[in-house]
Structures are given as C-alpha cells and as structure tokens.
Design a protein around this motif. Sequence first.
Motif, short mmCIF file in Angstrom:
data_model
loop_
_atom_site.label_atom_id
_atom_site.label_comp_id
_atom_site.label_asym_id
_atom_site.label_seq_id
_atom_site.Cartn_x
_atom_site.Cartn_y
_atom_site.Cartn_z
N TRP A 131 7.01 13.63 5.27
CA TRP A 131 6.58 13.54 6.67
C TRP A 131 5.17 12.94 6.75
O TRP A 131 4.93 11.99 7.52
N SER A 132 4.26 13.48 5.96
CA SER A 132 2.88 12.98 5.98
C SER A 132 2.82 11.52 5.55
O SER A 132 2.01 10.74 6.07
N LEU A 133 3.69 11.14 4.62
CA LEU A 133 3.75 9.76 4.14
C LEU A 133 4.19 8.83 5.27
O LEU A 133 3.63 7.73 5.45
N GLY A 134 5.20 9.25 6.04
CA GLY A 134 5.64 8.45 7.18
C GLY A 134 4.55 8.29 8.22
O GLY A 134 4.35 7.19 8.78
N CYS A 135 3.81 9.37 8.49
CA CYS A 135 2.69 9.30 9.43
C CYS A 135 1.61 8.35 8.92
O CYS A 135 1.00 7.59 9.68
N THR A 136 1.39 8.36 7.60
CA THR A 136 0.37 7.50 7.00
C THR A 136 0.78 6.04 7.06
O THR A 136 -0.05 5.15 7.28
N LEU A 137 2.07 5.77 6.89
CA LEU A 137 2.57 4.40 7.02
C LEU A 137 2.33 3.88 8.44
O LEU A 137 1.84 2.75 8.63
N LEU A 145 3.02 9.85 -5.43
CA LEU A 145 3.70 11.09 -5.03
C LEU A 145 4.92 11.37 -5.89
O LEU A 145 5.23 12.53 -6.18
N LYS A 146 5.62 10.32 -6.30
CA LYS A 146 6.78 10.53 -7.18
C LYS A 146 6.35 11.23 -8.47
O LYS A 146 7.04 12.12 -8.98
N HIS A 147 5.18 10.84 -8.99
CA HIS A 147 4.65 11.50 -10.19
C HIS A 147 4.46 13.00 -9.93
O HIS A 147 4.85 13.84 -10.75
N MET A 148 3.89 13.34 -8.79
CA MET A 148 3.65 14.75 -8.47
C MET A 148 4.97 15.49 -8.21
O MET A 148 5.14 16.63 -8.64
N HIS A 149 5.89 14.83 -7.51
CA HIS A 149 7.16 15.48 -7.17
C HIS A 149 8.08 15.60 -8.38
O HIS A 149 9.08 16.33 -8.31
N SER A 150 7.76 14.90 -9.46
CA SER A 150 8.62 14.93 -10.64
C SER A 150 8.31 16.08 -11.58
O SER A 150 9.00 16.28 -12.58
N ILE A 204 0.84 -1.20 0.00
CA ILE A 204 0.00 0.00 0.00
C ILE A 204 0.88 1.25 0.00
O ILE A 204 0.68 2.18 -0.78
N PHE A 205 1.87 1.24 0.87
CA PHE A 205 2.78 2.38 0.99
C PHE A 205 3.54 2.61 -0.32
O PHE A 205 3.71 3.75 -0.76
N ARG A 206 3.98 1.53 -0.94
CA ARG A 206 4.75 1.65 -2.19
C ARG A 206 3.92 2.31 -3.28
O ARG A 206 4.44 3.10 -4.08
N GLN A 207 2.64 2.01 -3.33
CA GLN A 207 1.77 2.62 -4.34
C GLN A 207 1.59 4.12 -4.08
O GLN A 207 1.56 4.93 -5.02
N LEU A 208 1.47 4.51 -2.81
CA LEU A 208 1.38 5.93 -2.49
C LEU A 208 2.67 6.65 -2.88
O LEU A 208 2.63 7.78 -3.38
N CYS A 209 3.80 5.98 -2.66
CA CYS A 209 5.08 6.55 -3.08
C CYS A 209 5.10 6.79 -4.59
O CYS A 209 5.59 7.83 -5.06
N ALA A 210 4.57 5.83 -5.35
CA ALA A 210 4.57 5.95 -6.80
C ALA A 210 3.74 7.15 -7.25
O ALA A 210 4.14 7.92 -8.13
N ARG A 223 14.12 12.17 0.35
CA ARG A 223 13.23 12.51 -0.76
C ARG A 223 12.54 11.24 -1.26
O ARG A 223 12.87 10.13 -0.85
N ILE A 224 11.59 11.42 -2.17
CA ILE A 224 10.75 10.30 -2.57
C ILE A 224 11.55 9.19 -3.24
O ILE A 224 11.26 8.00 -3.04
#
Length: 338
Positions: free
Chosen positions: A256-262, A167-172, A159-165, A322-323
């Motif tokens: 930070w928010s991603l870590g809290c969500t994990l 966010l990477k799109h947005m951060h890119s 689940i976390f890996r998909q959220l990372c993917a 970073r992501i």
Amino acid sequence: MGCSFSGLNALYDAVNGGEDVWINENRYRILRQLGEGGFAFVFLVQQVASDSSSSVGKKLRDPSLISDDGRYAIKKVVIQSDEQLQLVKEEIRVSGLFSHANLLPLIDHAIIAVKAMQGGWNHEAYLLFPVHLDGTLLDNANSLKAKKEFFSTLDVLQIFRQLCAGLKHMHSFDPPYAHNDVKPGNVLITHRKRDPPLAILMDFGSARPARKEIRSRSEALQLQEWAAEHCSAPFRAPELWDCPSHADIDERTDIWSLGCTLYATMYGVSPFEFVVGESGSLQLAIVNAQIKWPPGPNPPYPEALHQFITWTLQPQAAVRPRIDDIIFHVDKLISKFT
C-alpha cells in the motif's frame, strides 16, 4: 560492530559546532547539518585521517561501502528514556540484517552515555551511513513540482522498480520484515548521467517482522496505536487505521505504501492528501481508497500506470498483490515504455 557505552567514544564538545565525532576507533569532522526530525539529526561528515593503523575500511564486510572522498552521513539520536534506547538498539539490529543495493547500509555505530543537564545520565547514538547528497525523493518531487515539471514515465518506473527490489529483499526473510514507513521522504536519490536515478530506501526505525495475528479488540487497538506512532499517515495502509479484532497482518502493508509512493513520485503528493480537501478526513479517504488524478505532464502519464497504482491500492489486504506480483507487472511496464 558493537555498541560502545564509553563516554570517551563521543563528541569532543558540541556536535553542532563543527567539532569531531568518534565512532569506535574512527574520527569524523562535522561539515554541516543535512536534516533533522524528532530526536534525530543528520550531519555530513569527513573522516579525519588517523596516525594509527585502524580505519573504517577494516570494519566493513563490504569494501564497496568505503567512501572514496572520506565523506559519510552521521545520524545522531538523542535518547532520553529506556524505551527510546531500546528502539535505537532495535533499529541498529534490524539495519544490520539487510544487504541490498537499494537499502541504505549501516556502516558503523556507537551508543554513548552523556551527563544530563539535571543530573544523571542519558544516551546518544551515532549511526554512520554512506552519504547521498542529491536529496530524498520528496525533495526532488517538490523541486520538480515548484517548476511545474515531472519525472518522465520511464524514470518513475525505474525508481519504483528499485524500491521494489529493496522491499523484496526485506519481504524474503523468514519471517518477512516490513519496512512500515515507505514514503518519498525515506527514499534517497542519486542522479546519474546516462542512467535513471539511483533510489535507496532508508530509515529502518519502524521495520519489524511483518506478520502479526490479531485476535482481540485490545490487540487491534495496540496495533493501531503503534502504527499511529511509526507509520506516516498519508502512506499508512487501511488495516493499520481500522484494524479488525480478527485479522492477519502481513507485509502487504508495505505494498500500500509503495503504491502511494509511486503516485507521489508522479504528482508530488500522496493520493489521499490530494483528495482529503473534499472528504475532510484522511482516514476516510484511505479506508475508502478514494483516488483521483491531478493534472499531469503533457502528454500525461499513461493510463496503464494509473491502473497499476489502483491495483496496488486495494483496501482489502487479502486481495492486495505481493511484491513478486508487483515486480512482474512493473517489469512489463518498463519494457512497454522503454
């Protein structure tokens, strides 16, 4: 898709009464309400077949977004000021920028003028999305918590890996975009038989270009005020609580928010909500990065996962990963625990 301000492109009557909604040339029947918050309501709708040749499919860049059963989700936003109208227009604009399997796509939209009760005109916005009926990550975590059950380590990581993917799109982007409100309530979950749950990040109402130079106390206070309104407190990065007068804010607020969500995916609560009873202050717990671990599953989550979360929750943004760093290490963890 352009915004329409025609009152003809609206509801027939009351949107809560099982009536029909028009979004541009397409007609949808409201089946039931799925949720609400603030000035927004979300409904499950069924597209009504039309005798004309127009269809929602003709308006989509990606045909895969067409629903097989004609069901969609419509977000209705009640707009009562010019400021709210501009915010909705910005949400529509930003949503249209992204195209990724783990980001919820905006299919169509309309903004209409409606007569106000006291005279004059207000607006209502209707945003059409694919529907996911298994609820949010928050719903699923709460359901498991009520049964004293937990996601498996591998499901947590997937689940976390998909959220990372997503966010990477947005951060890119250039400049990078930050979501600014990553939390379990903004993650849609779809359960799959032989695969981990599908996770899709939604709600881009707070998304903005991520990088901001703060060079005065007034700019710092303005950022804090904006964050207090747009970034959920238990998942808000320390630099958005107490911003220095000279700071460079970037997309690592999302990390930070991603870590809290994990953490919340594992334990059903954000790390700082868990410890706030002792410190008495959510802000103090966040700024000091106070992290404690609740009783977990039996056997418990691996220590490597706890260390990974601690690494994402660096209170100093300059040393926060970073992501791309996050994805590299989560892939290693997935390989380890598969």
